[in-house]
Design a protein around this motif. Structure first.
Motif: not given
Ligand code: SF4
Ligand code: SF4
Length: 286
Positions: A16-17, A19, A98, A122, A126
């Motif tokens: 996960c980035s 954000s 996700p 989004p 990643v």
């Molecule tokens: S969409 Fe994916 S990469 Fe972005 S915050 Fe959520 S889990 Fe993390």
């Protein structure tokens, strides 16, 4: 909605980035143990957590925070420039995202929605982060306890629905020619969550979503919760006399099962249809 089925060995851009984009505009359902874990993490009573941060008596987190990604409101637990305020107690849906989880013929499948990996829109960054296998991701998110709670509550949902069946089929109500009960089961499957919560009433909602149990282990929590619910069923329905009273009890308790079902991410409309068909194949009429 189309889904992509995964194997535990599949490697995906699952780092996960951070954000926080996916903490905006989502629907996060809760089971009663998850609500309790969130309240513990927030250091407030479950009732207070429910009243401040949840919808429909506690089955869903509110998303009423600041507008953020994609012009959508943040989760009630999201803090700008910080992230999730209840990270250690976050529910299964947030731990899996996700990814998602489906149970078919008693087998668990991990999936993601659509045919494109959900983080790519989004958070396209990643793709520059290390890939992880689905199995590694689930382990890192410590989902096991949360999956056990989810599965235990699915069983409890069926046990509660079974009481509605018994009231209809084993008391002489169906044999009396009753045609009023099944249409109301069906109608509740279509009800909006706020309408169904109103029909069930505050006392049953509280017993369902904020039981007074302090145990943090999900298995022990659920065992005590089942005991409390069945004590209440016995107290409320033990001395019913007339067909009218039994009919009303069957409708009420089926409403409780359907409300819990929604909190578990199941589809109340499909479940109500299935349960009506099952009752009809056992002699009930509508
Ligand atoms: S969409 Fe994916 S990469 Fe972005 S915050 Fe959520 S889990 Fe993390
Ligand atoms: S509970 Fe935490 S992780 Fe889940 S949507 Fe809310 S802020 Fe995000």
């Amino acid at each position: 909605m189309q889904t992509t089925k995964l194997n535990l060995q599949d490697k995906l851009p699952l780092t996960c980035s951070r954000s926080g984009n996916c903490c905006h505009g989502k629907r996060v359902n809760l089971n009663p143990w998850e609500l309790n874990s969130l309240a513990t993490e927030k250091k407030i009573a479950p009732r207070e957590f429910r009243d401040l941060y949840c919808e429909f008596g506690g089955i869903r987190l509110k998303f009423d925070g600041k507008i953020g990604w994609d012009q959508k409101e943040a989760c009630s637990q999201y803090i700008d420039d910080f992230g999730c305020s209840v990270h250690l107690g976050r529910p299964l849906a947030c731990r899996l995202y996700p990814l998602g989880r489906q149970i078919q013929s008693e087998k668990v499948h991990y999936i993601y929605e659509g045919d494109e990996f959900p983080c790519l829109k989004p958070c396209p960054e990643v793709l520059d982060l290390p890939q992880l296998s689905v199995g590694e991701y689930l382990q890192g998110q410590q989902t096991e306890k949360y999956e056990n709670a989810q599965d235990g509550y699915l069983e409890l949902m069926q046990d509660i629905a079974d009481v509605a069946f018994e009231l209809l089929l084993d008391t002489g109500l169906a044999e009396s020619g009753d045609k009023a009960t099944l249409p109301l089961w069906r109608e509740m499957g279509d009800d909006l969550p706020e309408v169904l919560a109103d029909k069930i009433g505050a006392e049953w909602i509280d017993c369902l979503m904020i039981p007074e149990i302090s145990d943090e282990d999900p298995i022990a929590f659920m065992a005590k919760h089942k005991e409390l619910i069945f004590e209440k069923i016995q107290e409320s329905f033990g001395g019913l006399q007339t067909h009218k009273e039994i009919h009303e009890a069957s409708v009420l308790i089926m409403g409780v099962a359907l409300h819990l079902a929604r909190g578990l991410g199941a589809n109340p409309e499909e479940l109500a249809e299935l349960w009506v068909d099952t009752a009809k194949s056992n002699g009930a009429q509508e």
